[in-house]
Design a protein around this motif. Structure first.
Motif, short mmCIF file in Angstrom:
data_model
loop_
_atom_site.label_atom_id
_atom_site.label_comp_id
_atom_site.label_asym_id
_atom_site.label_seq_id
_atom_site.Cartn_x
_atom_site.Cartn_y
_atom_site.Cartn_z
N UNK A 20 -2.70 -5.14 4.89
CA UNK A 20 -2.82 -6.56 3.68
C UNK A 20 -1.80 -7.50 4.04
N UNK A 21 -0.52 -7.17 4.74
CA UNK A 21 0.42 -8.55 4.75
C UNK A 21 -0.12 -9.15 5.94
N UNK A 22 -0.85 -8.45 7.21
CA UNK A 22 -1.47 -9.21 8.24
C UNK A 22 -2.73 -10.15 7.84
N UNK A 23 -3.27 -9.48 7.03
CA UNK A 23 -4.65 -10.16 6.57
C UNK A 23 -4.43 -11.30 5.65
N UNK A 24 -3.32 -11.40 4.64
CA UNK A 24 -3.04 -12.29 3.79
C UNK A 24 -1.54 -12.37 3.64
N UNK A 25 -0.58 -12.71 4.46
CA UNK A 25 0.75 -12.86 4.62
C UNK A 25 1.16 -14.05 3.32
N UNK A 67 -10.23 -4.88 0.10
CA UNK A 67 -11.04 -4.17 0.75
C UNK A 67 -10.78 -3.56 1.99
N UNK A 68 -9.85 -4.12 2.87
CA UNK A 68 -9.59 -3.73 4.12
C UNK A 68 -8.62 -2.59 4.07
N UNK A 69 -7.86 -2.36 2.97
CA UNK A 69 -6.85 -1.41 2.91
C UNK A 69 -7.36 -0.01 2.99
N UNK A 70 -6.83 0.94 4.21
CA UNK A 70 -7.58 2.06 4.41
C UNK A 70 -7.25 3.17 3.43
N UNK A 71 -6.32 3.02 2.51
CA UNK A 71 -6.08 4.19 1.48
C UNK A 71 -6.42 3.41 0.30
N UNK A 72 -7.09 2.25 0.16
CA UNK A 72 -7.43 1.69 -1.05
C UNK A 72 -6.45 1.61 -2.36
N UNK A 73 -5.41 1.29 -1.84
CA UNK A 73 -4.14 1.22 -3.15
C UNK A 73 -4.10 -0.15 -3.83
#
Length: 77
Positions: A20-25, A67-73
């Protein structure tokens, strides 16, 4: 005026992968104390690191990060 998206992060479920922070810092960052994801100060609701509001220019990136979060939190309301 456009309605803001409400975003919540289940910080206890975060695995600190950085997606998340790499795709939307502009909206997400890593907490220096517990290494979990959090909303940057500017967009937090009631100073809660796990809740924020976003509209306009970052909306698409925030949705992509969720959407990219592997654990969908990351949840968008």
């Amino acid at each position: 005026m456009a309605e803001k998206l409400k975003v919540s992060i289940d910080r206890k479920g975060c695995i600190s992968c950085g997606t998340c922070w790499n795709s939307c810092p502009e909206f997400f960052e890593q907490n220096p104390k517990d290494a979990c994801s959090q909303v940057i100060d500017e967009y937090r609701i009631a100073n809660n690191p796990g809740e924020g509001e976003v509209s306009g220019e970052f909306e698409k990136m925030v949705r992509r990060a969720a959407d990219l979060c592997p654990v969908q939190i990351i949840h968008i309301h």
